[in-house]
Design a protein around this motif. Structure first.
Motif, short mmCIF file in Angstrom:
data_model
loop_
_atom_site.label_atom_id
_atom_site.label_comp_id
_atom_site.label_asym_id
_atom_site.label_seq_id
_atom_site.Cartn_x
_atom_site.Cartn_y
_atom_site.Cartn_z
N ILE A 1 0.84 -1.21 0.00
CA ILE A 1 0.00 0.00 0.00
C ILE A 1 0.86 1.25 0.00
O ILE A 1 0.62 2.20 -0.75
N SER A 2 1.89 1.29 0.84
CA SER A 2 2.74 2.47 0.92
C SER A 2 3.46 2.74 -0.40
O SER A 2 3.63 3.89 -0.81
N GLN A 3 3.89 1.68 -1.10
CA GLN A 3 4.57 1.87 -2.38
C GLN A 3 3.59 2.28 -3.47
O GLN A 3 3.90 3.15 -4.30
N ALA A 4 2.42 1.65 -3.46
CA ALA A 4 1.46 1.92 -4.54
C ALA A 4 0.86 3.31 -4.42
O ALA A 4 0.59 3.96 -5.44
N MET A 5 0.62 3.81 -3.19
CA MET A 5 -0.05 5.09 -3.04
C MET A 5 0.77 6.23 -3.61
O MET A 5 0.24 7.14 -4.25
#
Length: 423
Positions: A66-70
């Motif tokens: 999630i942190s990378q994709a956001m």
């Protein structure tokens, strides 16, 4: 609402950084609360013998993704949006950027996207114990749940954001937004303009001292209090929307016990790089006229867009035709006139709404037909004493069409009123 709060609110709406920064602060506070709750939850689960370490790697993998994709998602979405915004501003008017910046959906989407990214990074730090290594959290269950909720909210806002951006690329929603905003300005405008009374002798002028810019709005209550303390009547010389520089005459003082302080007068006016619609009656007409003129230019040649703008211009002129215009009187609590504010009169707003379009519309029968129909409609709804500027524009448009079109059939066709232009 106090004027200072209004000014702060307008500043927040005119910029993109205030709401996202507030969202980041709230995300940090939310993470701190969730971390404390997770620490309490782990203690409770440990006392009951329920193990949670089996989920550690799975939850950590989800939060990491999630942190990378956001961050990637945020960059792609807003990069594409800025390209679309640039195309729209080139097609319609650069003032479209203002609508994008002031949009609540734009601010909320950016805020939630950034908050989700920062919150997920903070959740990853809690795997190592967070700020206190002695209080390690094996699996941040509550934090992970909040992360998933933020991701779900981000997806919903993404749909709303795309919808809003696509509407911003269409002519109809843009001119509708401008017209609704302008009608709200007309509804809020002060209506006490029953004629300027006899004023005492002129005492002097108060000149503006400060940074140059466009006069956006005025703290009327402050100027009225200032005039009441001096026992004078003030006349605000620049109109809302005028460019004011240092040394420009700002207030004309009548009677009283001297001139009000220049610093106090300067703090009662708000200047900026661009016009705003909060107190500016003519700004909406200016934007609609700009879009219509760009549409009628040889490079664009889009008379249908000009007709859509004329629909809203006629609507606005119909509303302004029922509204007192010209100098506006502001009174104190004892009903004494303390401030006379210069404003546009009926002839000014008619010329602003129709003058430039009339000159550019002669070669487009669709636009001339819509203008004739619009002027005829306005003649039916405005008071009789306000008919002269409308009749003048109708006569000038008819003369221009007769001089430009040589064939009688073409002239008759272009002079025929039609609310849709050409069906």
């Amino acid at each position: 609402m106090p004027y200072r709060l209004l000014r702060l609110r307008e500043h927040a709406r005119e910029t993109l950084w205030v709401t996202p920064v507030a969202g980041l602060v709230l995300a940090c506070l939310l993470w701190r609360l969730a971390l404390t709750a997770d620490q309490e939850l782990v203690t409770v689960l440990a006392s009951t013998g329920i193990g949670v370490r089996d989920f550690t790697e799975d939850v950590k993998t989800i939060v990491t993704v999630i942190s990378q994709a956001m961050l990637t998602f945020l960059g792609v979405v807003f990069s594409v949006s800025l390209v679309a915004l640039q195309m729209t501003s080139g097609q319609l008017t650069p003032r479209v950027v203002r609508i994008f910046v002031r949009s609540r959906i734009t601010k909320l989407t950016l805020t939630v996207f950034l908050s989700t990214f920062v919150f997920s990074l903070l959740v990853l730090t809690s795997y190592n114990g967070g700020p206190d290594p002695d209080k390690a959290v094996p699996v941040p269950l509550i934090q992970s749940a909040f992360t998933l909720l933020l991701v779900g909210l981000s997806l919903l806002l993404f749909i709303a954001y795309v919808t809003t951006t696509l509407r911003l690329m269409q002519v109809g929603p843009v001119v509708d937004h401008i017209a609704r905003e302008s009608l709200r300005v007309v509804e809020r405008a002060t209506t006490d303009s029953a004629g300027v009374p006899d004023l005492p002798a002129v005492v002097g002028l108060v000149r503006y001292e400060g940074r140059a810019g466009v006069l956006r709005d005025v703290d009327v209550a402050r100027l009225v209090r200032c005039a009441r303390r001096q026992g004078a009547v003030l006349r605000l010389l620049p109109r809302i929307g005028d460019y004011v520089m240092a040394g420009t005459a700002l207030l004309e003082v009548y009677g009283g016990q001297g001139l009000p302080p220049a610093a106090s007068a300067a703090s009662a006016v708000s200047l900026g790089p661009d016009r705003t619609s909060r107190q500016d009656l003519g700004f909406g007409l200016r934007q609609l006229a700009d879009i219509a003129l760009r549409a009628l230019s040889p490079a664009v040649n889009d008379p249908t867009t000009a007709v859509q703008c004329l629909d809203r211009i006629v609507h606005l002129l119909g509303a302004l035709g029922q509204h007192p215009l010209g100098p506006v009187l502001h009174r104190d609590r004892h009903a004494h006139v303390r401030l006379v504010q210069t404003g546009p009169d009926w002839e000014n707003v008619v010329d602003l709404g129709l003058g430039e379009i009339r000159v550019a519309a002669v070669a487009h029968a669709q636009v001339t037909r819509r203008m004739f129909a619009g002027i005829d409609d306005l003649l039916e709804v405005v008071p009789h004493h306000r008919a002269e500027p409308l009749l003048r524009h109708r006569t000038l448009l008819e003369l221009a069409v007769n001089q430009t079109l040589t064939h009688p059939a073409d002239r008759a066709f272009a002079l025929q009123p039609d609310r849709q232009g050409i069906g």
